[in-house]
Design an enzyme around this catalytic site. Sequence first.
Site, PDB file in Angstrom:
ATOM      1  CD  GLU A   1      -2.865  -1.158   2.405  1.00  0.00           C
ATOM      2  OE1 GLU A   1      -2.741  -0.288   3.283  1.00  0.00           O
ATOM      3  OE2 GLU A   1      -3.767  -2.009   2.430  1.00  0.00           O
TER       4      GLU A   1
ATOM      5  CD  GLU B   1      -4.543  -7.945   1.698  1.00  0.00           C
ATOM      6  OE1 GLU B   1      -5.410  -7.219   2.225  1.00  0.00           O
ATOM      7  OE2 GLU B   1      -3.327  -7.728   1.798  1.00  0.00           O
TER       8      GLU B   1
HETATM    9  C1  XIL Z   1      -6.331  -6.156   8.299  1.00  0.00           C
HETATM   10  C2  XIL Z   1      -6.687  -7.266   9.266  1.00  0.00           C
HETATM   11  O1  XIL Z   1      -7.615  -8.122   8.659  1.00  0.00           O
HETATM   12  C3  XIL Z   1      -7.252  -6.690  10.541  1.00  0.00           C
HETATM   13  O2  XIL Z   1      -7.426  -7.721  11.507  1.00  0.00           O
HETATM   14  C4  XIL Z   1      -6.336  -5.616  11.097  1.00  0.00           C
HETATM   15  O3  XIL Z   1      -6.957  -5.012  12.214  1.00  0.00           O
HETATM   16  C5  XIL Z   1      -6.032  -4.575  10.044  1.00  0.00           C
HETATM   17  O4  XIL Z   1      -5.493  -5.211   8.905  1.00  0.00           O
HETATM   18  N1  XIL Z   1      -4.927  -4.665   3.657  1.00  0.00           N
HETATM   19  C6  XIL Z   1      -3.924  -5.441   4.166  1.00  0.00           C
HETATM   20  C7  XIL Z   1      -4.203  -6.302   5.337  1.00  0.00           C
HETATM   21  O5  XIL Z   1      -2.831  -5.502   3.579  1.00  0.00           O
HETATM   22  O6  XIL Z   1      -3.064  -6.491   6.129  1.00  0.00           O
HETATM   23  C8  XIL Z   1      -5.340  -5.766   6.155  1.00  0.00           C
HETATM   24  O7  XIL Z   1      -5.628  -6.692   7.196  1.00  0.00           O
HETATM   25  C9  XIL Z   1      -6.538  -5.507   5.286  1.00  0.00           C
HETATM   26  C10 XIL Z   1      -6.219  -4.496   4.226  1.00  0.00           C
END
Ligand code: XIL
Length: 464
Positions: free
Chosen positions: A159, A276
């Site tokens: 990101e 994701e």
């Molecule tokens: C999220 C997790 O699912 C949560 O439990 C945490 O509180 C925040 O992060 N993008 C990403 C992930 O790269 O690491 C994130 O995961 C969701 C968005």
Amino acid sequence: MRNLFPVSGLVLSVALIGAGFVSTFAADETLRSYAEKNGIYIGAILNSQWFGGGLPSQYEQVHKTQFNIVVAENEMKFDATEPSENRFNYNNGDKMVRYAKQNGMRVRGHALAWHSQVPNWVNNYKNDKKKLLSVLKNHIDNVVGHWKGQVDEWDVVNEAISNNEPQWRTYSVWYQGIGPEFIDSAFVWAHAADPNAELCYNDYNLEQGVNPKAKAGFLLEQVKRWVANGIPIHCVGSQTHVEDTTTDKHFIGSPDSLRSLARELAKLNIKLKITELDIGFKSGINVSKSDLERQGQTFRQYLDIILEEPNADTYLIWGVSDKWSWLGGLNRQKGLIYDDNLKPKPAFDSILVRLQNFEPPQDTVAADTTANDTTVTDSTGLDSTIVIRQTAGPGSVTMHVAGRTLFIAGAKSAKVDVFNMQGRPVFSTKCEKGSIELNGISDGLYMVRVRSGSASLVQKISIK
Ligand code: XIL
């Protein structure tokens, strides 16, 4: 053909015995077995609650039965692995790596350089470029070094691009303290720490078009530069946290856009992975059965990219059951493929059937690319009765269709299930006399499963 799997046949045939849920599919018809047939990885995170032992055993049973790649929801992030300076904690990550080994799964590491989930002590050095560089290098050396040869791929940078205008994300301790070259350095250090690991840049909103105004367009320019400069990057991870099309009026992402990105990356010899995925509905709205069916179609359309684009190999979902999902915090709900009770949703069936019946593109049967069709018309005019899968029993069962009559040979009595091409059951009956009539079903392509004793046959048929 992609040949990716260190997985044994024994692991593949793990059945859902004891899993306690009822699916329309037999126990050995798992996502992972069909993914492996197609040379791709399919996976889901291990939710944070799993690490603390707080989830029912059914969760793990589903996870290891259905998936062949795993990533930790939070446990390999910077704050988890280096909570205080130069003091590393690998316990949870080690637990996942052991689990992956036991179950023949590939391991993703997530994530090394990210603006979020960075422990406070790092911010103490925000004005000290030299120190920040050594903090990041030390972190990468240790973490990647610890799991060298065990974590197969890493999100090296997560990101780093802003949401709004296409430019770097400026509110990041790494960007502010070091500048965008932290990215180049992170890749170089990760590669040095484990030269065999696959290294990815990972981000969201990459399914919103590949043009200079969109995030993916900006990223593509950077990837070109990294490749030209010899930066060791091998893949782009598209998070693909998207919202169901009809509940989000501002939704501008699409599987087609992501496919375009995959094709641009192919020219650079870079892979695209979906890392994701979730497809949520707005919180608070009533989600109907047909909403869930449509959601299944979107899951399938994203899967098509992974199946069809030669430089795409991974389809990872950000959670297993809607009960344990981060989406609530995004004001979304029901974005995964199992419901609150760990029962497979229509999206599960869509994915399974697509994996079952996928044929490489040179095949003669027209691909279904529409979102809402319930049946697929065979526009080729060629015979589309294709055997998808056969499990031998005593004698061999065969079927063929003539008009609306389905003839079954080789079994005195058989159970027949008819599914549409999205995997939803449309008709079930028992066949006792060698044939059944398929009335009340519209013209199109279907998958038929015939079971008799231990024999089972799945075949695609065309009703005209
Ligand atoms: C999220 C997790 O699912 C949560 O439990 C945490 O509180 C925040 O992060 N993008 C990403 C992930 O790269 O690491 C994130 O995961 C969701 C968005």
